[in-house]
Scaffold this active site. Structure first.
Site, mmCIF file in Angstrom:
data_model
loop_
_atom_site.group_PDB
_atom_site.id
_atom_site.type_symbol
_atom_site.label_atom_id
_atom_site.label_comp_id
_atom_site.label_asym_id
_atom_site.label_seq_id
_atom_site.Cartn_x
_atom_site.Cartn_y
_atom_site.Cartn_z
ATOM 1 N N ASP A 1 -53.932 -27.900 15.927
ATOM 2 C CA ASP A 1 -52.861 -28.363 16.801
ATOM 3 C C ASP A 1 -51.661 -27.431 16.750
ATOM 4 O O ASP A 1 -51.559 -26.559 15.881
ATOM 5 C CB ASP A 1 -52.435 -29.779 16.385
ATOM 6 C CG ASP A 1 -53.507 -30.822 16.674
ATOM 7 O OD1 ASP A 1 -54.352 -30.578 17.562
ATOM 8 O OD2 ASP A 1 -53.499 -31.878 16.007
ATOM 9 N N TYR B 1 -58.926 -28.344 4.552
ATOM 10 C CA TYR B 1 -57.509 -28.265 4.889
ATOM 11 C C TYR B 1 -56.666 -28.557 3.657
ATOM 12 O O TYR B 1 -57.100 -29.295 2.762
ATOM 13 C CB TYR B 1 -57.138 -29.301 5.964
ATOM 14 C CG TYR B 1 -57.523 -28.948 7.366
ATOM 15 C CD1 TYR B 1 -56.642 -28.272 8.205
ATOM 16 C CD2 TYR B 1 -58.768 -29.311 7.878
ATOM 17 C CE1 TYR B 1 -56.986 -27.965 9.521
ATOM 18 C CE2 TYR B 1 -59.125 -29.005 9.189
ATOM 19 C CZ TYR B 1 -58.232 -28.331 9.997
ATOM 20 O OH TYR B 1 -58.577 -28.025 11.283
#
Length: 250
Positions: free
Chosen positions: A51, A109
């Site tokens: 994003d 992540y």
């Protein structure tokens, strides 16, 4: 011939990885430089999307081109033309059917939190000034490994066929002056990691109990999970592939 390219980027000035109309993206910038240096249009297919504002320590994409005679020289020239916030680490040939997205079997992540106000970390971490119960946050994080359906952490109105993800690791650790949350899974939903972190921070702040995590997951309701934490603290750190994908040099 097909090649994989491994690269990193600092996402502050980009509207994510994937090309979008009327917004600058990492994919757009890289494709323009690749096409210029290779003297023909180059389409990069990424291992996934990040994003707006999210960073990547390791992202992978594939592209097709005639045989590259000197990959080291190409890496050098690409890095010379790319902006300072994008860097190429490696380019290597793979089999013609290898796919950067569909062949990836694990992604990791990290989310970085600081608890002391640091002007040098404001663009790369999330500042939480109130004390956090790290033990409670880790107990809540371990519950994630018991479930597979994470619709409750998915961005609303997302066009996906399944909300199933196999989480293999989810834990908080203190690293130097940061609290780092590491999560690994076969796939992630849009906005999922930031929603997970926001929910776990609620536990650490005493706003939610550890067992509340089970109720949130079972509800499949995004409205019951925590807020999405800022993108600036999120890093894609690793994309893993089966050995036959990266070792087969076609």
């Amino acid at each position: 011939m097909r090649y994989f390219v491994a690269f990193s980027y600092f996402g502050k000035f980009y509207h994510g990885w994937q090309n979008q109309p009327n917004a600058i993206t990492v994919q757009q910038v890289m494709e323009e430089v690749f096409s210029k240096l290779l003297r023909k249009p180059v389409n990069l297919v990424g291992a996934g999307r990040t994003d707006a504002g999210v960073h990547a320590k390791q992202m992978v994409a594939h592209f097709d081109i005639e045989k590259i005679s000197d990959t080291d020289d190409l890496i050098y020239r690409l890095n010379a033309f790319l902006p300072d916030d994008i860097a190429i680490q490696n380019i290597y040939q793979v089999s013609s059917d290898a796919h950067a997205r569909f062949d990836a079997d694990e992604r990791t992540y990290e989310y970085w939190v600081v608890q002391d106000k640091n002007p040098f970390a404001m663009e790369s971490t999330h500042y939480v000034k109130h004390s956090l119960d790290l033990d409670a946050m880790n107990k809540a994080a371990s519950i994630l490994l018991e479930y597979a359906d994470f619709e409750c952490f998915s961005k609303s109105n997302t066009d996906v066929k399944t909300y199933l993800c196999k989480i293999k690791k989810a834990e908080w650790k203190v690293v130097d002056d940061k609290l780092i949350f590491t999560i690994s899974a076969d796939r992630f939903l849009r906005n999922m990691v930031r929603a997970v972190v926001g929910t776990l921070l609620d536990v650490g702040l005493g706003k939610s109990s550890i067992e509340t995590i089970r109720e949130i997951i079972k509800s499949k309701d995004r409205g019951k999970a925590g807020v999405s934490v800022p993108a600036k603290g999120l890093y894609l750190t690793q994309v893993k592939y089966p050995k036959h994908v990266i070792e087969n040099n076609g």
